[in-house]
Design a protein around this motif. Structure first.
Motif, PDB file in Angstrom:
ATOM      1  N   PHE A  78      -5.259  -6.759 -10.991  1.00 27.98           N
ATOM      2  CA  PHE A  78      -4.106  -7.457 -10.424  1.00 27.98           C
ATOM      3  C   PHE A  78      -2.825  -6.671 -10.685  1.00 27.98           C
ATOM      4  O   PHE A  78      -2.050  -6.386  -9.756  1.00 27.98           O
ATOM      5  CB  PHE A  78      -4.001  -8.862 -11.029  1.00 27.98           C
ATOM      6  N   PHE A  79      -2.610  -6.303 -11.935  1.00 26.96           N
ATOM      7  CA  PHE A  79      -1.340  -5.662 -12.284  1.00 26.96           C
ATOM      8  C   PHE A  79      -1.285  -4.198 -11.855  1.00 26.96           C
ATOM      9  O   PHE A  79      -0.193  -3.661 -11.644  1.00 26.96           O
ATOM     10  CB  PHE A  79      -1.077  -5.816 -13.777  1.00 26.96           C
ATOM     11  N   ALA A  80      -2.433  -3.554 -11.693  1.00 24.62           N
ATOM     12  CA  ALA A  80      -2.424  -2.193 -11.154  1.00 24.62           C
ATOM     13  C   ALA A  80      -1.934  -2.201  -9.706  1.00 24.62           C
ATOM     14  O   ALA A  80      -1.101  -1.370  -9.314  1.00 24.62           O
ATOM     15  CB  ALA A  80      -3.823  -1.582 -11.240  1.00 24.62           C
ATOM     16  N   ALA A  81      -2.443  -3.151  -8.918  1.00 19.25           N
ATOM     17  CA  ALA A  81      -1.987  -3.263  -7.530  1.00 19.25           C
ATOM     18  C   ALA A  81      -0.520  -3.652  -7.471  1.00 19.25           C
ATOM     19  O   ALA A  81       0.251  -3.112  -6.662  1.00 19.25           O
ATOM     20  CB  ALA A  81      -2.840  -4.286  -6.782  1.00 19.25           C
ATOM     21  N   LEU A  82      -0.110  -4.574  -8.334  1.00 24.10           N
ATOM     22  CA  LEU A  82       1.294  -4.990  -8.361  1.00 24.10           C
ATOM     23  C   LEU A  82       2.193  -3.822  -8.756  1.00 24.10           C
ATOM     24  O   LEU A  82       3.274  -3.632  -8.173  1.00 24.10           O
ATOM     25  CB  LEU A  82       1.464  -6.146  -9.342  1.00 24.10           C
ATOM     26  N   GLY A  83       1.747  -3.022  -9.712  1.00 27.95           N
ATOM     27  CA  GLY A  83       2.540  -1.867 -10.132  1.00 27.95           C
ATOM     28  C   GLY A  83       2.687  -0.842  -9.023  1.00 27.95           C
ATOM     29  O   GLY A  83       3.764  -0.255  -8.840  1.00 27.95           O
ATOM     30  N   LEU A  84       1.605  -0.619  -8.271  1.00 24.46           N
ATOM     31  CA  LEU A  84       1.657   0.339  -7.175  1.00 24.46           C
ATOM     32  C   LEU A  84       2.665  -0.096  -6.115  1.00 24.46           C
ATOM     33  O   LEU A  84       3.483   0.711  -5.644  1.00 24.46           O
ATOM     34  CB  LEU A  84       0.268   0.495  -6.556  1.00 24.46           C
ATOM     35  N   VAL A  85       2.629  -1.372  -5.735  1.00 28.23           N
ATOM     36  CA  VAL A  85       3.567  -1.874  -4.730  1.00 28.23           C
ATOM     37  C   VAL A  85       4.992  -1.848  -5.277  1.00 28.23           C
ATOM     38  O   VAL A  85       5.944  -1.561  -4.524  1.00 28.23           O
ATOM     39  CB  VAL A  85       3.159  -3.286  -4.284  1.00 28.23           C
ATOM     40  N   THR A  86       5.159  -2.120  -6.552  1.00 27.42           N
ATOM     41  CA  THR A  86       6.486  -2.043  -7.172  1.00 27.42           C
ATOM     42  C   THR A  86       7.069  -0.636  -7.041  1.00 27.42           C
ATOM     43  O   THR A  86       8.255  -0.464  -6.728  1.00 27.42           O
ATOM     44  CB  THR A  86       6.404  -2.443  -8.653  1.00 27.42           C
ATOM     45  N   ILE A  87       6.232   0.361  -7.255  1.00 24.82           N
ATOM     46  CA  ILE A  87       6.685   1.750  -7.105  1.00 24.82           C
ATOM     47  C   ILE A  87       7.095   2.038  -5.660  1.00 24.82           C
ATOM     48  O   ILE A  87       8.122   2.679  -5.400  1.00 24.82           O
ATOM     49  CB  ILE A  87       5.571   2.722  -7.554  1.00 24.82           C
ATOM     50  N   VAL A  88       6.296   1.542  -4.705  1.00 25.81           N
ATOM     51  CA  VAL A  88       6.629   1.753  -3.285  1.00 25.81           C
ATOM     52  C   VAL A  88       7.979   1.116  -2.958  1.00 25.81           C
ATOM     53  O   VAL A  88       8.841   1.734  -2.300  1.00 25.81           O
ATOM     54  CB  VAL A  88       5.518   1.174  -2.386  1.00 25.81           C
ATOM     55  N   LEU A  89       8.187  -0.107  -3.414  1.00 23.25           N
ATOM     56  CA  LEU A  89       9.455  -0.794  -3.146  1.00 23.25           C
ATOM     57  C   LEU A  89      10.621  -0.074  -3.822  1.00 23.25           C
ATOM     58  O   LEU A  89      11.721   0.018  -3.256  1.00 23.25           O
ATOM     59  CB  LEU A  89       9.374  -2.241  -3.641  1.00 23.25           C
ATOM     60  N   TRP A  90      10.387   0.434  -5.027  1.00 25.30           N
ATOM     61  CA  TRP A  90      11.439   1.167  -5.737  1.00 25.30           C
ATOM     62  C   TRP A  90      11.802   2.448  -4.999  1.00 25.30           C
ATOM     63  O   TRP A  90      12.986   2.776  -4.839  1.00 25.30           O
ATOM     64  CB  TRP A  90      10.959   1.482  -7.149  1.00 25.30           C
ATOM     65  N   ARG A  91      10.797   3.153  -4.489  1.00 25.05           N
ATOM     66  CA  ARG A  91      11.063   4.391  -3.754  1.00 25.05           C
ATOM     67  C   ARG A  91      11.789   4.112  -2.448  1.00 25.05           C
ATOM     68  O   ARG A  91      12.550   4.953  -1.959  1.00 25.05           O
ATOM     69  CB  ARG A  91       9.758   5.146  -3.497  1.00 25.05           C
ATOM     70  N   GLN A  92      11.560   2.949  -1.863  1.00 30.66           N
ATOM     71  CA  GLN A  92      12.269   2.580  -0.640  1.00 30.66           C
ATOM     72  C   GLN A  92      13.670   2.045  -0.924  1.00 30.66           C
ATOM     73  O   GLN A  92      14.439   1.809   0.008  1.00 30.66           O
ATOM     74  CB  GLN A  92      11.464   1.524   0.136  1.00 30.66           C
ATOM     75  N   GLY A  93      13.973   1.827  -2.191  1.00 28.89           N
ATOM     76  CA  GLY A  93      15.302   1.348  -2.554  1.00 28.89           C
ATOM     77  C   GLY A  93      15.509  -0.133  -2.338  1.00 28.89           C
ATOM     78  O   GLY A  93      16.665  -0.592  -2.251  1.00 28.89           O
ATOM     79  N   ILE A  94      14.431  -0.913  -2.270  1.00 29.28           N
ATOM     80  CA  ILE A  94      14.573  -2.346  -1.991  1.00 29.28           C
ATOM     81  C   ILE A  94      13.895  -3.201  -3.061  1.00 29.28           C
ATOM     82  O   ILE A  94      13.635  -4.386  -2.829  1.00 29.28           O
ATOM     83  CB  ILE A  94      13.996  -2.700  -0.601  1.00 29.28           C
ATOM     84  N   LEU A  95      13.627  -2.630  -4.223  1.00 31.22           N
ATOM     85  CA  LEU A  95      12.909  -3.389  -5.259  1.00 31.22           C
ATOM     86  C   LEU A  95      13.721  -4.603  -5.709  1.00 31.22           C
ATOM     87  O   LEU A  95      13.173  -5.709  -5.833  1.00 31.22           O
ATOM     88  CB  LEU A  95      12.610  -2.481  -6.455  1.00 31.22           C
ATOM     89  N   HIS A  96      15.008  -4.417  -5.940  1.00 32.05           N
ATOM     90  CA  HIS A  96      15.837  -5.539  -6.394  1.00 32.05           C
ATOM     91  C   HIS A  96      15.867  -6.648  -5.344  1.00 32.05           C
ATOM     92  O   HIS A  96      15.708  -7.835  -5.665  1.00 32.05           O
ATOM     93  CB  HIS A  96      17.257  -5.053  -6.691  1.00 32.05           C
TER      94      HIS A  96
END
Length: 503
Positions: free
Chosen positions: A220-238
């Motif tokens: 669960f958290f591996a998938a969540l971490g991967l998507v978190t990285i994608v959102l961070w790289r897109q600049g929209i994590l916050h």
């Protein structure tokens, strides 16, 4: 002797084909519908912004997790924007894939007849009553990930560690990234792996059970971490965190709607409810040797009920989350009843009566869907006007909650707030008498609207709150009132509201 297995195999194939054809037939109203259905409109506006190079939460705002928008964007990227046939075909395939997961669970817990019954019950009751339940909405989409995660976890395995649980955890996270309430389905599954009855039936130690739960959690958290990285790289994590997690308070619980819709759900889906009750009543006979699985599925039902009620709004499509658990609980009872391995305790549960009951349910749902969707086949009047009178590169802004106007007009939004709730403080679920929602306006929202209008000014502004007694008349919002007064003039009155054009 050789003919009997062949005959049973042929019957099984006909049953599978019949359930598939039934599923297709009951989804024909959606397959033939030339417009988005309910929630599909808002998701499609955001997906089209992604296709055009924008980002969710930044260029178009709604409160769903990112994987839902990315799924829609993938459809329109491949099939073309505004391709509702492709979207509704995918919805059908998604439903069939969910049914396949329910079949897999029923088969591995009992037999293939039980699996078929579980798939049939989901096919019949997933679009219960309301046409909105035919939409490719978050609840229907997340069910696929939940069902297959449970199919993996409930499967028998000779391994003491069960590394495949990592994939189940990934799927549960995918469900959460499609619609937030899916996360709660991970709780009863994790508890299931720790039950003493689970350890006894699988011959595993307590330490092995803990390791298996840890593997599920890691997935669960591996998938969540991967998507978190994608959102961070897109600049929209916050922004993604705010709109999907932080902006979900419950300012009001719509108890009356909740009681009404719950009673309607229980009434229209009564065969599911009765089946679940009967399987509990005859648990020693039906679930012998499967105590852990029975407890887990009732846990899934309870968790799904919490997920459906958590927002306090009780929309009809929220109840779709309950269907997989109810289908899996009712299926073993009906499978044994229909194969004459159980005697019905009441005439209402005789096979012939239950067959007729299901048939009438299918017909009633289908008639309801046809009637409503047939009346909604034309684009909105406002959308038609804008399509005819604006240029393809014009931007528009809708003051209100009708995202379909953007799609009918085939014009991009001029502001990130495709729904006006951040600007008005509107509470999802319906109006609350005597409550001034302006106290809930998102801080800085009006500044962002002015910034968006500066970057790409709207050629047209549509005021959906122009009628007498409207909830949010423009005059109560000075910034928009000033913009309209200084730069725009009314050019048309439609069934939805007033259309203003830039001077």
């Amino acid at each position: 002797m050789m003919d009997a297995p062949t005959h049973r195999s042929r019957e099984f194939c006909f049953a599978v084909l019949g359930i598939i054809l039934l599923t297709v037939a009951t989804r024909v109203p959606a397959l033939l519908h030339p417009l988005p259905i309910d929630d599909e409109a808002g998701y499609s506006v955001i997906a089209n912004e992604i296709v055009d190079g924008g980002y969710p939460y930044l260029d178009a705002v709604d409160r769903k997790p990112p994987l839902l928008y990315w799924t829609y964007a993938a459809v329109f990227k491949v099939a073309g924007k505004y391709n509702w046939v492709a979207l509704h075909v995918l919805s059908l395939i998604w439903t069939l894939a969910t049914m396949a997961g329910l079949y897999a669970i029923g088969k591995q817990l009992f037999d293939r007849e039980t699996g078929l019954v579980a798939a049939l019950l989901y096919s019949v009751f997933q679009p219960w009553a309301s046409f909105k339940n035919l939409a490719f909405n978050g609840e229907m989409v997340m069910n696929l990930a939940i069902v297959w995660a449970w199919a993996i976890a409930l499967r028998r395995s000779s391994s003491q560690l069960r590394p495949q649980l990592f994939l189940a955890g990934v799927l549960l996270c995918a469900g959460f990234l499609l619609k937030q309430p899916a996360a709660i389905a991970a709780v009863p599954l994790g508890i299931y792996l720790l039950l003493p009855s689970y350890r006894a039936s699988r011959s595993v130690t307590r330490n092995n059970s803990i390791v298996q739960a840890a593997i599920l959690t890691a997935g669960f958290f591996a998938a969540l971490g991967l998507v978190t990285i994608v959102l961070w790289r897109q600049g929209i994590l916050h922004e993604a965190f705010y709109w999907t997690i932080a902006d979900h308070d419950v300012p009001h619980v719509f108890w009356r709607k909740g009681i009404t819709n719950t009673l309607i759900f229980l009434g229209t889906c009564l065969p599911l409810v009765i089946g679940a009750i009967m399987t509990c009543r005859d648990k020693n006979e039906i679930w012998a040797g499967r105590t852990a699985e029975r407890v887990a599925l009732f846990g899934l039902l309870a968790a799904s009920a919490i997920g459906a009620a958590a927002g306090g709004r009780f929309y009809e499509h929220y109840y779709i989350q309950l269907i997989p658990a109810l289908a899996l609980l009712a299926a073993p009872y009906y499978a044994q009843l229909w194969t004459r391995r159980l005697q019905p305790p009441h005439w209402l549960l005789r096979p012939s009566v239950t067959y007729a009951w299901l048939a009438l349910t299918i017909v009633a749902f289908s008639i309801s869907h046809w009637l409503v969707l047939t009346a909604r086949r034309e684009p909105l009047e406002t959308g038609r006007y804008l399509l005819e009178h604006s240029a393809p590169n014009d931007r528009i802004f809708v003051w209100g909650h009708k995202t379909q106007i953007y799609l009918d007009a085939r014009r991009r939004p001029a502001c990130r707030y495709i729904l006006s709730f951040p600007l008005t403080g509107s509470v999802f679920g319906g109006p609350i008498p005597g409550f001034d929602t302006r106290s809930r306006i998102l801080p800085g929202a009006w500044t962002k609207l002015e910034e968006d209008f500066t970057r790409h000014p709207p050629t047209y502004i549509i005021d959906l709150y122009s009628g007498p007694g409207a909830l949010y008349p423009v005059k109560n919002f000075p910034i928009l009132a000033k913009i309209l007064a200084e730069r725009y003039q009314p050019v048309a009155q439609t069934a939805e509201g007033v259309i203003y054009r830039m001077r």
